[in-house]
Design a protein around this motif. Sequence first.
Motif, PDB file in Angstrom:
ATOM      1  N   TYR A  36       0.830  -1.213   0.000  1.00 55.14           N
ATOM      2  CA  TYR A  36       0.000   0.000   0.000  1.00 55.14           C
ATOM      3  C   TYR A  36       0.861   1.258   0.000  1.00 55.14           C
ATOM      4  O   TYR A  36       0.584   2.203  -0.737  1.00 55.14           O
ATOM      5  CB  TYR A  36      -0.931   0.028   1.207  1.00 55.14           C
ATOM      6  N   ILE A  37       1.904   1.276   0.822  1.00 54.39           N
ATOM      7  CA  ILE A  37       2.768   2.459   0.890  1.00 54.39           C
ATOM      8  C   ILE A  37       3.532   2.632  -0.422  1.00 54.39           C
ATOM      9  O   ILE A  37       3.592   3.741  -0.965  1.00 54.39           O
ATOM     10  CB  ILE A  37       3.728   2.364   2.091  1.00 54.39           C
ATOM     11  N   ALA A  38       4.109   1.562  -0.940  1.00 58.38           N
ATOM     12  CA  ALA A  38       4.853   1.655  -2.196  1.00 58.38           C
ATOM     13  C   ALA A  38       3.922   2.063  -3.339  1.00 58.38           C
ATOM     14  O   ALA A  38       4.276   2.913  -4.162  1.00 58.38           O
ATOM     15  CB  ALA A  38       5.521   0.309  -2.507  1.00 58.38           C
ATOM     16  N   SER A  40       1.092   3.775  -3.183  1.00 53.35           N
ATOM     17  CA  SER A  40       0.673   5.177  -3.064  1.00 53.35           C
ATOM     18  C   SER A  40       1.806   6.119  -3.442  1.00 53.35           C
ATOM     19  O   SER A  40       1.573   7.155  -4.073  1.00 53.35           O
ATOM     20  CB  SER A  40       0.172   5.472  -1.656  1.00 53.35           C
ATOM     21  N   HIS A  41       3.056   5.764  -3.113  1.00 55.18           N
ATOM     22  CA  HIS A  41       4.186   6.605  -3.513  1.00 55.18           C
ATOM     23  C   HIS A  41       4.363   6.616  -5.027  1.00 55.18           C
ATOM     24  O   HIS A  41       4.676   7.661  -5.615  1.00 55.18           O
ATOM     25  CB  HIS A  41       5.465   6.135  -2.828  1.00 55.18           C
ATOM     26  N   LEU A  42       4.182   5.464  -5.656  1.00 59.82           N
ATOM     27  CA  LEU A  42       4.288   5.416  -7.118  1.00 59.82           C
ATOM     28  C   LEU A  42       3.193   6.253  -7.773  1.00 59.82           C
ATOM     29  O   LEU A  42       3.463   6.987  -8.737  1.00 59.82           O
ATOM     30  CB  LEU A  42       4.208   3.969  -7.610  1.00 59.82           C
ATOM     31  N   LEU A  44       1.557   8.845  -6.447  1.00 54.93           N
ATOM     32  CA  LEU A  44       1.832  10.268  -6.211  1.00 54.93           C
ATOM     33  C   LEU A  44       3.015  10.755  -7.038  1.00 54.93           C
ATOM     34  O   LEU A  44       3.014  11.893  -7.512  1.00 54.93           O
ATOM     35  CB  LEU A  44       2.078  10.504  -4.721  1.00 54.93           C
ATOM     36  N   GLY A  45       4.024   9.903  -7.221  1.00 56.44           N
ATOM     37  CA  GLY A  45       5.154  10.266  -8.077  1.00 56.44           C
ATOM     38  C   GLY A  45       4.713  10.475  -9.520  1.00 56.44           C
ATOM     39  O   GLY A  45       5.157  11.406 -10.198  1.00 56.44           O
TER      40      GLY A  45
END
Length: 59
Positions: A36-38, A40-42, A44-45
Motif C-alpha cells: 500500500y505504501i509503495a 501510493s508513492h508510485l 503520487l510520483g
Amino acid sequence: MSDNRADERPIPQASHGGGLSEKQKERGASWRVFVYIAGSHLLLGFLALLFYLGSHAQK
C-alpha cells in the motif's frame, strides 16, 4: 415448546485468518502495508510528474 434437543444446533463460530499462525498473519499484514505504501508513492510520483510536465508545456 418441545424438549427435543435435535432442534438446537450450535452457532457456527467465525474463523478469522484461515487457520494461520500469528507470525504468518503478521507477515501478511506487513507485506500488505508495504504494498500500500509503495503503491501510493508510485501513484503520487506519477501525478507529480504529470503536473511537472504540464507546467513546462509549450503554450
